[in-house]
Enzyme design. Structure first.
Site, mmCIF file in Angstrom:
data_model
loop_
_atom_site.group_PDB
_atom_site.id
_atom_site.type_symbol
_atom_site.label_atom_id
_atom_site.label_comp_id
_atom_site.label_asym_id
_atom_site.label_seq_id
_atom_site.Cartn_x
_atom_site.Cartn_y
_atom_site.Cartn_z
ATOM 1 N N CYS A 109 0.803 -1.222 0.000
ATOM 2 C CA CYS A 109 0.000 0.000 0.000
ATOM 3 C C CYS A 109 0.845 1.286 0.000
ATOM 4 O O CYS A 109 1.403 1.641 -1.026
ATOM 5 C CB CYS A 109 -0.976 -0.027 1.158
ATOM 6 S SG CYS A 109 -2.392 1.087 0.945
ATOM 7 N N HIS A 206 -3.896 -5.976 1.703
ATOM 8 C CA HIS A 206 -3.737 -6.108 3.145
ATOM 9 C C HIS A 206 -4.342 -7.443 3.566
ATOM 10 O O HIS A 206 -4.567 -8.324 2.769
ATOM 11 C CB HIS A 206 -4.470 -4.975 3.873
ATOM 12 C CG HIS A 206 -3.915 -3.617 3.612
ATOM 13 N ND1 HIS A 206 -2.736 -3.166 4.147
ATOM 14 C CD2 HIS A 206 -4.401 -2.571 2.868
ATOM 15 C CE1 HIS A 206 -2.508 -1.918 3.776
ATOM 16 N NE2 HIS A 206 -3.499 -1.537 2.998
#
Length: 257
Positions: A109, A206
């Protein structure tokens, strides 16, 4: 300032097959949505198949290790990116050199974005990246959020959870981590997710990523052992261990967006 080194010894009988030097980048500022789980999975799977793991973390102002075999970094808020950006640019040449030398890396990310050329925020500010990945990111109007699945050439079906507002576009020197089959991915338009260059994987997944995707974890560990001069020769894991991962995958794939 020096950083603490923790050693996790192998759990198999006899001598260790080798030692993996694992570095976690910026855990203080870039470690949200369970990304520490990726580091934990790498440690545990290495231990279970006969390898010792030497874990070092690095935050701004600390001393970067002279040599590592594997690098992991997580996601963070825009404020976290602001706090690390100057230090990351300063350390960028070392990280780029490590990647060119074959050090495997997994960046999630926010760090994935800053491993690219730049991130243009919603206020028009530009946060420079280190250019290790041929990609650039701009802030989007909303969040891309939910369970995601993709097809990967090397890893089959990869599953995770995305939660980001950045829209990332890959350049010609990067190939995607995978092709999105459910979810949004890099930008919600071109069906790409993440990026790969050398032995580096950047991704928005994630969840944590690695508990549900042991093939990715073992690929990273194999490249790390090879970088350290060894040969990846793991002891086979017992069926219950692999069944836990498969159960997690089935549950994640069954959940709606």
């Amino acid at each position: 300032m020096s950083t603490e080194v923790k050693v996790y010894e192998h759990t198999t009988p006899g001598a260790a097959r080798g030692r993996i030097r694992l570095l976690q980048l910026y855990p203080r500022d870039m470690n949200i949505y369970g990304d520490w789980g990726n580091t934990l999975v790498l440690i545990r799977r290495a231990q279970w198949v006969g390898y010792d793991v030497e874990l070092t973390s690095y935050d701004p102002g600390e001393e970067l290790p002279g040599a590592v075999d594997l690098v992991v970094g997580g996601g963070g808020q825009d404020s976290g990116q602001e706090r690390i950006k100057d230090d990351l640019v300063m350390r960028g040449p070392e990280l780029v050199a490590w990647a060119a030398d074959g050090v495997p890396m997994l960046v999630i990310c926010g760090l994935y974005q800053l491993f690219g050329h730049r991130f243009l925020t919603g206020t028009g500010d530009q946060i420079p990246g280190i250019g290790l990945i041929d990609a650039q990111t701009v802030a989007g109007p909303g969040r891309l959020i939910g369970n995601i699945a993709l097809k990967s050439e090397d890893f089959g079906t990869v599953i995770g959870y995305e939660n980001h507002s950045g829209l990332t576009t890959l350049g010609p020197e990067a190939r995607p981590f995978g092709t999105v089959t459910s979810g949004d991915g890099n930008n919600g338009r071109d069906r790409t997710e993440g990026a790969r260059v050398h032995h580096v994987i950047g991704t928005y997944l994630h969840g944590s990523l690695l508990p549900k995707n042991p093939r990715v974890a073992d690929w990273l560990l194999a490249r790390a052992v090879e970088h350290g001069g060894g040969t990846w020769e793991p002891e086979p894991l017992t069926d219950p261990v692999e069944e836990w991962a498969e159960r997690a995958r089935r549950v994640a794939l069954s959940r709606p967006r």
